[in-house]
Scaffold this motif. Structure first.
Motif, PDB file in Angstrom:
ATOM      1  N   LEU A   4       0.846  -1.190   0.000  1.00 14.03           N
ATOM      2  CA  LEU A   4       0.000   0.000   0.000  1.00 14.03           C
ATOM      3  C   LEU A   4       0.886   1.246   0.000  1.00 14.03           C
ATOM      4  CD1 LEU A   4      -2.678  -1.164   2.598  1.00 14.03           C
ATOM      5  CD2 LEU A   4      -2.890  -1.102   0.108  1.00 14.03           C
ATOM      6  N   PRO A   5       0.675   2.161  -0.939  1.00 14.36           N
ATOM      7  CA  PRO A   5       1.578   3.310  -1.099  1.00 14.36           C
ATOM      8  C   PRO A   5       1.794   4.106   0.179  1.00 14.36           C
ATOM      9  CG  PRO A   5       0.104   3.164  -2.974  1.00 14.36           C
ATOM     10  CD  PRO A   5      -0.368   2.131  -1.979  1.00 14.36           C
ATOM     11  N   HIS A   6       0.729   4.326   0.930  1.00 13.22           N
ATOM     12  CA  HIS A   6       0.843   5.093   2.173  1.00 13.22           C
ATOM     13  C   HIS A   6       1.838   4.435   3.130  1.00 13.22           C
ATOM     14  CE1 HIS A   6      -0.858   7.866   5.274  1.00 13.22           C
ATOM     15  NE2 HIS A   6      -0.434   6.911   6.088  1.00 13.22           N
ATOM     16  N   ILE A   7       1.827   3.102   3.154  1.00 11.72           N
ATOM     17  CA  ILE A   7       2.744   2.366   4.028  1.00 11.72           C
ATOM     18  C   ILE A   7       4.137   2.311   3.413  1.00 11.72           C
ATOM     19  CG2 ILE A   7       3.227   0.086   5.005  1.00 11.72           C
ATOM     20  CD1 ILE A   7       0.216  -0.266   5.401  1.00 11.72           C
ATOM     21  N   LEU A  42       0.829   5.192  18.919  1.00  8.31           N
ATOM     22  CA  LEU A  42      -0.611   5.120  18.654  1.00  8.31           C
ATOM     23  C   LEU A  42      -1.274   6.468  18.928  1.00  8.31           C
ATOM     24  CD1 LEU A  42      -1.614   1.616  20.097  1.00  8.31           C
ATOM     25  CD2 LEU A  42      -1.247   2.241  17.700  1.00  8.31           C
ATOM     26  N   THR A  43      -0.814   7.144  19.962  1.00  6.23           N
ATOM     27  CA  THR A  43      -1.344   8.484  20.254  1.00  6.23           C
ATOM     28  C   THR A  43      -1.011   9.442  19.115  1.00  6.23           C
ATOM     29  OG1 THR A  43      -1.137   8.113  22.633  1.00  6.23           O
ATOM     30  CG2 THR A  43      -1.301  10.402  21.886  1.00  6.23           C
ATOM     31  N   GLN A  44       0.233   9.387  18.629  1.00  7.99           N
ATOM     32  CA  GLN A  44       0.620  10.231  17.500  1.00  7.99           C
ATOM     33  C   GLN A  44      -0.207   9.922  16.256  1.00  7.99           C
ATOM     34  OE1 GLN A  44       4.871  10.456  16.631  1.00  7.99           O
ATOM     35  NE2 GLN A  44       5.357   9.969  18.764  1.00  7.99           N
ATOM     36  N   TYR A  45      -0.524   8.652  16.064  1.00  6.04           N
ATOM     37  CA  TYR A  45      -1.288   8.264  14.877  1.00  6.04           C
ATOM     38  C   TYR A  45      -2.743   8.713  14.957  1.00  6.04           C
ATOM     39  CZ  TYR A  45       2.680   5.066  14.091  1.00  6.04           C
ATOM     40  OH  TYR A  45       3.919   4.512  13.901  1.00  6.04           O
ATOM     41  N   GLY A  46      -3.220   9.009  16.151  1.00  6.44           N
ATOM     42  CA  GLY A  46      -4.589   9.488  16.305  1.00  6.44           C
ATOM     43  C   GLY A  46      -5.625   8.404  16.465  1.00  6.44           C
ATOM     44  N   VAL A  47      -5.283   7.330  17.190  1.00  6.47           N
ATOM     45  CA  VAL A  47      -6.295   6.305  17.444  1.00  6.47           C
ATOM     46  C   VAL A  47      -7.414   6.915  18.287  1.00  6.47           C
ATOM     47  CG1 VAL A  47      -4.612   4.433  17.284  1.00  6.47           C
ATOM     48  CG2 VAL A  47      -5.129   5.435  19.519  1.00  6.47           C
ATOM     49  N   ASP A  48      -8.586   6.342  18.170  1.00  8.57           N
ATOM     50  CA  ASP A  48      -9.743   6.898  18.879  1.00  8.57           C
ATOM     51  C   ASP A  48      -9.722   6.597  20.372  1.00  8.57           C
ATOM     52  OD1 ASP A  48     -11.292   8.009  16.582  1.00  8.57           O
ATOM     53  OD2 ASP A  48     -11.144   5.927  15.919  1.00  8.57           O
ATOM     54  N   GLU A  49      -9.193   5.418  20.735  1.00  8.63           N
ATOM     55  CA  GLU A  49      -9.092   5.050  22.145  1.00  8.63           C
ATOM     56  C   GLU A  49      -7.769   4.332  22.362  1.00  8.63           C
ATOM     57  OE1 GLU A  49     -12.354   2.732  23.616  1.00  8.63           O
ATOM     58  OE2 GLU A  49     -13.825   3.786  22.373  1.00  8.63           O
ATOM     59  N   ARG A  64     -11.844   3.703  14.594  1.00 10.07           N
ATOM     60  CA  ARG A  64     -13.161   3.583  13.967  1.00 10.07           C
ATOM     61  C   ARG A  64     -13.089   4.062  12.521  1.00 10.07           C
ATOM     62  NH1 ARG A  64     -14.050   5.782  19.090  1.00 10.07           N
ATOM     63  NH2 ARG A  64     -14.970   4.261  20.540  1.00 10.07           N
ATOM     64  N   GLY A  65     -13.681   3.287  11.635  1.00  6.48           N
ATOM     65  CA  GLY A  65     -13.697   3.649  10.222  1.00  6.48           C
ATOM     66  C   GLY A  65     -14.669   4.786   9.938  1.00  6.48           C
ATOM     67  N   ALA A 120      -5.536   4.579  10.775  1.00  3.62           N
ATOM     68  CA  ALA A 120      -5.951   5.820  11.430  1.00  3.62           C
ATOM     69  C   ALA A 120      -5.947   6.990  10.458  1.00  3.62           C
ATOM     70  CB  ALA A 120      -5.028   6.112  12.605  1.00  3.62           C
ATOM     71  N   ALA A 121      -5.045   6.954   9.474  1.00  6.46           N
ATOM     72  CA  ALA A 121      -4.944   8.051   8.515  1.00  6.46           C
ATOM     73  C   ALA A 121      -6.001   7.971   7.428  1.00  6.46           C
ATOM     74  CB  ALA A 121      -3.551   8.063   7.884  1.00  6.46           C
TER      75      ALA A 121
END
Length: 387
Positions: A4-7, A42-49, A64-65, A120-121
């Motif tokens: 996947l390009p983003h990865i 995970l906090t930097q990535y912006g996970v919901d919880e 969450r999607g 998350a992105a």
């Protein structure tokens, strides 16, 4: 391979994370630094919880999607290292004496972090991704600890997926054995309590070393003479300790090892024979032999339909020519099996360059699998929670 390009754009970042984890390995239930790094990223990535401390050092992240949906897909990685002295001489070799990521758990953690960053992105799915960073896979019961802490009660999943690196010299080869795939395991400790004496006068005692040596040979005959050859099993004595002098017959000796099995009735048969043999030798020599046998892993059973789904997701990343449905049982064990007893799912292996086996002090992981593994894990979420 169409990672996947983003990865793919973050391959160097993933390599840096993995090598940092490799240089600072931690044993089971001691993964405090690793857990803190996972939490921070995970906090930097912006996970919901973000939930911490599950099963001692475990971490759970929730993403969450952007689409509607109530289904939840779990992705699991283990974080612990092994008590092995590393001999690779790599620039990022272990800086912790006697501890090494010799099984690739540093890669598993990094792969799931890569998938987490992407999910998350992009959030191109409907429902919820549950990211499970598990402690203590190497025989200490990390999966069971998380489950006992309410992992799937607090974060119910409809399906759960895991992955393991495989140094088979075939980069990007993804394999799954549907159904029964990996052995269950017991560990055992046996203490022979003899009577010590002068080595020149063995008639004055009951020689614990002689009795323990006889016991080792007899234990190794259990599978070959009691278990049907159509039902694979392994019993291996891995430790024997006794004595500290040339002229003393010690009063005790200890034996330890493992049993691997694919059928519970075979496990019960082997355990029963072990206890009978120890009791018989104890009576024969007029001594005591203490036996402790504990189950540490369940048999790993992959859901057939979800195995197919996992391979289909992997084929989008590595190509159909690099996926395999395996027919081979693996006598190694994996505590992801305990999660699969609660939630259906599948566990795959991902091949990489190099042929030094895992659990070897010279094992070297091929970092090129990191974006591949992260892409496969992200893709199974997108496919199973398709908007």
């Amino acid at each position: 391979m169409p990672v996947l390009p983003h990865i793919a754009e973050r391959s160097d970042e993933l390599t840096a994370i993995r090598r940092d984890l490799h240089a600072h390995p931690e044993l089971g239930f001691q993964e405090h630094r690793t857990s803190a790094i996972v939490q921070d990223l995970l906090t930097q990535y912006g996970v919901d919880e973000l939930h911490v401390g599950m099963g001692t050092t475990g971490v759970v992240g929730i993403i969450r999607g952007k689409g509607e949906g109530s289904r939840r897909i779990g992705l699991r990685a283990d974080m612990d290292a092994l008590p092995i002295h590393e001999t690779t001489n790599l620039p990022y070799a272990s800086r912790t004496e006697g501890v090494m990521h010799a099984c690739g758990h540093d890669a598993h953690t990094t792969i799931l972090l890569g998938a987490a960053q992407y999910l998350a992105a992009t959030r191109n799915f409907g429902g919820t991704a549950v990211l499970i960073f598990q402690p203590a896979e190497e025989g200490l019961g990390g999966a069971r600890a998380m489950i006992a802490d309410g992992l799937f009660d607090k974060f119910p999943c409809d399906e759960v997926y895991g992955m393991h690196n495989n140094p088979n010299g075939t980069p990007g080869l993804v394999k799954i054995k549907p159904g029964v795939a990996m052995a269950g395991a017991c560990f055992f400790d046996i203490a022979v309590r003899g009577v010590g004496s002068h080595a020149a006068m063995p008639e004055d005692g009951s020689d614990s070393i002689m009795i323990a040596s006889a016991l080792v040979g007899t234990l190794h005959s259990i599978v070959s003479r009691n278990v049907p050859p159509t039902k694979p099993a392994v019993l291996s004595v891995t430790k024997i300790n006794s004595g500290n002098a040339y002229n003393v017959l010690p009063d005790s000796a200890t034996i330890a090892g493992t049993v691997r099995y694919f059928h519970e009735e075979i496990r019960d048969l082997i355990v029963g024979r072990m206890r009978d043999i120890c009791a018989g030798l104890a009576k024969m020599h007029g001594i005591e032999i203490d036996v402790e046998i504990r189950n540490v892993f369940d048999v790993l059973v992959n859901d057939t339909a979800l195995s197919e789904a996992y391979l289909a997701a992997a084929a989008e990343i590595v190509g159909a020519e690099h996926i395999r449905v395996s027919e081979d049982l693996v006598t190694g064990s994996e505590d992801f099996a305990d999660m699969l007893k609660v939630v259906p799912g599948a566990y795959c292996t991902l091949g990489h360059d190099g042929t030094v086996p895992v659990h070897n002090p010279g094992y070297v992981l091929d970092d090129s699998i990191l974006p591949i593994g992260a892409s496969i894990m992200a893709r199974i979420v997108e496919r199973r929670l398709c908007i």
